[in-house]
Design a protein around this motif. Structure first.
Motif, PDB file in Angstrom:
ATOM      1  N   PRO A 128     -62.371   6.507   3.529  1.00 46.26           N
ATOM      2  CA  PRO A 128     -61.997   7.013   2.208  1.00 46.26           C
ATOM      3  C   PRO A 128     -61.670   8.493   2.168  1.00 46.26           C
ATOM      4  N   SER A 129     -62.097   9.245   3.171  1.00 44.78           N
ATOM      5  CA  SER A 129     -61.805  10.677   3.201  1.00 44.78           C
ATOM      6  C   SER A 129     -60.405  10.967   3.713  1.00 44.78           C
ATOM      7  N   LYS A 130     -59.690   9.934   4.148  1.00 43.79           N
ATOM      8  CA  LYS A 130     -58.343  10.132   4.699  1.00 43.79           C
ATOM      9  C   LYS A 130     -57.356   9.246   3.939  1.00 43.79           C
ATOM     10  N   PRO A 131     -56.887   9.695   2.758  1.00 46.22           N
ATOM     11  CA  PRO A 131     -55.958   8.882   1.964  1.00 46.22           C
ATOM     12  C   PRO A 131     -54.602   8.764   2.641  1.00 46.22           C
ATOM     13  N   ALA A 132     -53.883   7.692   2.297  1.00 43.14           N
ATOM     14  CA  ALA A 132     -52.583   7.438   2.901  1.00 43.14           C
ATOM     15  C   ALA A 132     -51.526   8.414   2.394  1.00 43.14           C
ATOM     16  N   ARG A 133     -51.735   8.965   1.203  1.00 38.87           N
ATOM     17  CA  ARG A 133     -50.766   9.882   0.621  1.00 38.87           C
ATOM     18  C   ARG A 133     -51.404  11.247   0.406  1.00 38.87           C
ATOM     19  N   ARG A 134     -50.541  12.245   0.142  1.00 36.77           N
ATOM     20  CA  ARG A 134     -51.044  13.589  -0.119  1.00 36.77           C
ATOM     21  C   ARG A 134     -52.000  13.545  -1.313  1.00 36.77           C
ATOM     22  N   PRO A 135     -53.227  14.036  -1.171  1.00 38.54           N
ATOM     23  CA  PRO A 135     -54.192  13.947  -2.276  1.00 38.54           C
ATOM     24  C   PRO A 135     -54.142  15.135  -3.237  1.00 38.54           C
ATOM     25  N   ILE A 136     -53.632  16.284  -2.798  1.00 35.84           N
ATOM     26  CA  ILE A 136     -53.652  17.496  -3.614  1.00 35.84           C
ATOM     27  C   ILE A 136     -52.250  18.082  -3.715  1.00 35.84           C
ATOM     28  N   PHE A 137     -51.849  18.413  -4.943  1.00 34.59           N
ATOM     29  CA  PHE A 137     -50.551  19.020  -5.202  1.00 34.59           C
ATOM     30  C   PHE A 137     -50.774  20.363  -5.889  1.00 34.59           C
ATOM     31  N   THR A 138     -50.094  21.389  -5.405  1.00 36.76           N
ATOM     32  CA  THR A 138     -50.253  22.747  -5.927  1.00 36.76           C
ATOM     33  C   THR A 138     -48.874  23.362  -6.168  1.00 36.76           C
ATOM     34  N   GLU A 139     -48.853  24.677  -6.341  1.00 36.33           N
ATOM     35  CA  GLU A 139     -47.595  25.393  -6.517  1.00 36.33           C
ATOM     36  C   GLU A 139     -46.633  25.136  -5.362  1.00 36.33           C
ATOM     37  N   ALA A 140     -47.174  24.795  -4.179  1.00 42.17           N
ATOM     38  CA  ALA A 140     -46.322  24.556  -3.010  1.00 42.17           C
ATOM     39  C   ALA A 140     -45.419  23.343  -3.193  1.00 42.17           C
ATOM     40  N   GLN A 141     -45.796  22.431  -4.081  1.00 38.41           N
ATOM     41  CA  GLN A 141     -44.987  21.233  -4.325  1.00 38.41           C
ATOM     42  C   GLN A 141     -44.147  21.363  -5.606  1.00 38.41           C
ATOM     43  N   LEU A 142     -44.057  22.572  -6.151  1.00 40.16           N
ATOM     44  CA  LEU A 142     -43.286  22.832  -7.364  1.00 40.16           C
ATOM     45  C   LEU A 142     -42.313  23.980  -7.121  1.00 40.16           C
ATOM     46  N   PHE A 143     -41.249  24.022  -7.904  1.00 40.34           N
ATOM     47  CA  PHE A 143     -40.328  25.153  -7.849  1.00 40.34           C
ATOM     48  C   PHE A 143     -39.731  25.370  -9.236  1.00 40.34           C
ATOM     49  N   TYR A 144     -39.263  26.581  -9.485  1.00 46.02           N
ATOM     50  CA  TYR A 144     -38.571  26.870 -10.734  1.00 46.02           C
ATOM     51  C   TYR A 144     -37.083  26.617 -10.542  1.00 46.02           C
ATOM     52  N   GLY A 145     -36.526  25.804 -11.429  1.00 49.57           N
ATOM     53  CA  GLY A 145     -35.116  25.477 -11.360  1.00 49.57           C
ATOM     54  C   GLY A 145     -34.475  25.532 -12.729  1.00 49.57           C
ATOM     55  N   PRO A 146     -33.132  25.501 -12.790  1.00 52.36           N
ATOM     56  CA  PRO A 146     -32.433  25.622 -14.067  1.00 52.36           C
ATOM     57  C   PRO A 146     -32.534  24.372 -14.925  1.00 52.36           C
ATOM     58  N   VAL A 147     -32.556  24.579 -16.215  1.00 54.76           N
ATOM     59  CA  VAL A 147     -32.504  23.513 -17.217  1.00 54.76           C
ATOM     60  C   VAL A 147     -31.567  23.993 -18.321  1.00 54.76           C
ATOM     61  N   LYS A 148     -30.613  23.170 -18.688  1.00 51.46           N
ATOM     62  CA  LYS A 148     -29.664  23.573 -19.723  1.00 51.46           C
ATOM     63  C   LYS A 148     -30.090  23.039 -21.075  1.00 51.46           C
ATOM     64  N   MET A 149     -30.249  23.948 -22.032  1.00 47.88           N
ATOM     65  CA  MET A 149     -30.559  23.580 -23.412  1.00 47.88           C
ATOM     66  C   MET A 149     -29.242  23.510 -24.185  1.00 47.88           C
ATOM     67  N   ILE A 150     -28.999  22.375 -24.819  1.00 51.88           N
ATOM     68  CA  ILE A 150     -27.824  22.211 -25.665  1.00 51.88           C
ATOM     69  C   ILE A 150     -28.310  21.976 -27.086  1.00 51.88           C
ATOM     70  N   THR A 151     -28.140  22.988 -27.921  1.00 54.12           N
ATOM     71  CA  THR A 151     -28.641  22.952 -29.292  1.00 54.12           C
ATOM     72  C   THR A 151     -27.449  22.881 -30.259  1.00 54.12           C
ATOM     73  N   PRO A 152     -27.491  22.003 -31.267  1.00 52.06           N
ATOM     74  CA  PRO A 152     -26.397  21.912 -32.240  1.00 52.06           C
ATOM     75  C   PRO A 152     -26.091  23.274 -32.858  1.00 52.06           C
ATOM     76  N   ASP A 153     -24.826  23.519 -33.150  1.00 55.40           N
ATOM     77  CA  ASP A 153     -24.358  24.840 -33.611  1.00 55.40           C
ATOM     78  C   ASP A 153     -25.198  25.418 -34.743  1.00 55.40           C
ATOM     79  N   ALA A 154     -25.550  24.591 -35.725  1.00 56.86           N
ATOM     80  CA  ALA A 154     -26.234  25.097 -36.914  1.00 56.86           C
ATOM     81  C   ALA A 154     -27.634  25.632 -36.623  1.00 56.86           C
ATOM     82  N   TRP A 155     -28.202  25.290 -35.480  1.00 48.36           N
ATOM     83  CA  TRP A 155     -29.584  25.703 -35.160  1.00 48.36           C
ATOM     84  C   TRP A 155     -29.649  26.735 -34.028  1.00 48.36           C
ATOM     85  N   ARG A 156     -28.530  27.131 -33.487  1.00 49.29           N
ATOM     86  CA  ARG A 156     -28.551  27.968 -32.286  1.00 49.29           C
ATOM     87  C   ARG A 156     -29.062  29.384 -32.552  1.00 49.29           C
ATOM     88  N   HIS A 157     -29.761  29.906 -31.505  1.00 48.12           N
ATOM     89  CA  HIS A 157     -30.204  31.319 -31.514  1.00 48.12           C
ATOM     90  C   HIS A 157     -29.791  31.947 -30.201  1.00 48.12           C
TER      91      HIS A 157
END
Length: 212
Positions: free
Chosen positions: A183-212
């Motif tokens: 049980p101490s040796k799982p088949a998959r990665r047991p812990i996920f941290t910042e090393a498994q994450l990254f910052y990437g782009p996301v596009k926000m599309i907001t209707p004209d009447a609400w845009r800032h």
């Protein structure tokens, strides 16, 4: 809204700010600790705008199932273990109004257990409150918050353009099977941290009447 060095807003921080504000203003969300919630950008999934993943099993309220045969991975940031992972999907970012985005954020918080223990609220599942019943219970809460939300937060959710959010570089499985022989040796990665994450782009599309 927090801006990065490239001038692109960090949309995850904006969402966290709404969560913290809702926890301060609404007694129904007083148990929410936004520091224990990981916010990520997710892939499209039908009409879904967001999805909350509990990091503990409902039967045991721990990361190990009651029968001991399954375990959920640990997700931690800066040494703090996350209790929930909320993925915001393309429909949240594309052609939604700020009010609709607030509603989506509150919707995911509303599913979290009152104990805030990494499980979901059993009485607030769509299977228990289908269709109009869910609407009738949840919408008054949304209206109360929208009447009190700071204009600055609502304006941040009206952003139109490219922002950034955390994305999974390697996404954890919902659970993995525990090896009874070792049980101490799982088949998959047991812990996920910042090393498994990254910052990437996301596009926000907001209707004209609400845009800032």
């Amino acid at each position: 809204m927090t801006m990065t060095r490239t001038g692109r807003p960090n949309l995850g921080k904006t969402i966290k700010a709404v969560m913290r504000d809702a926890a301060r203003r609404l007694p129904e969300f007083a148990h929410i600790d936004a520091s224990r919630i990981l916010i990520v950008a997710g892939e499209a999934r039908r009409a879904s705008r967001a999805t909350v993943r509990p990091m503990c099993f409902a039967d045991s309220r721990t990361r190990f199932s009651l029968d001991g045969k399954r375990a959920k991975p640990i997700v931690q940031l800066r040494g703090t273990q996350m209790l929930y992972v909320v993925a915001f999907r393309p429909r949240f970012f594309m052609r939604s109004t700020p009010e609709q985005r607030v509603e989506t954020i509150l919707h995911e918080l509303w599913h979290m257990a009152q104990e805030f223990d990494g499980t979901l609220h059993r009485a607030r599942r769509h299977a228990v409150l289908p269709g109009q019943r869910f609407h009738d219970v949840f919408q008054p809460l949304v209206k109360r918050y929208l009447s009190a939300v700071p204009p600055k937060l609502l304006a941040a959710l009206a952003f139109h353009g490219e922002g950034i959010m955390r994305h999974w570089l390697e996404r954890p499985a919902p659970f993995f099977h525990v090896d009874g022989r070792n049980p101490s040796k799982p088949a998959r990665r047991p812990i996920f941290t910042e090393a498994q994450l990254f910052y990437g782009p996301v596009k926000m599309i907001t209707p004209d009447a609400w845009r800032h």
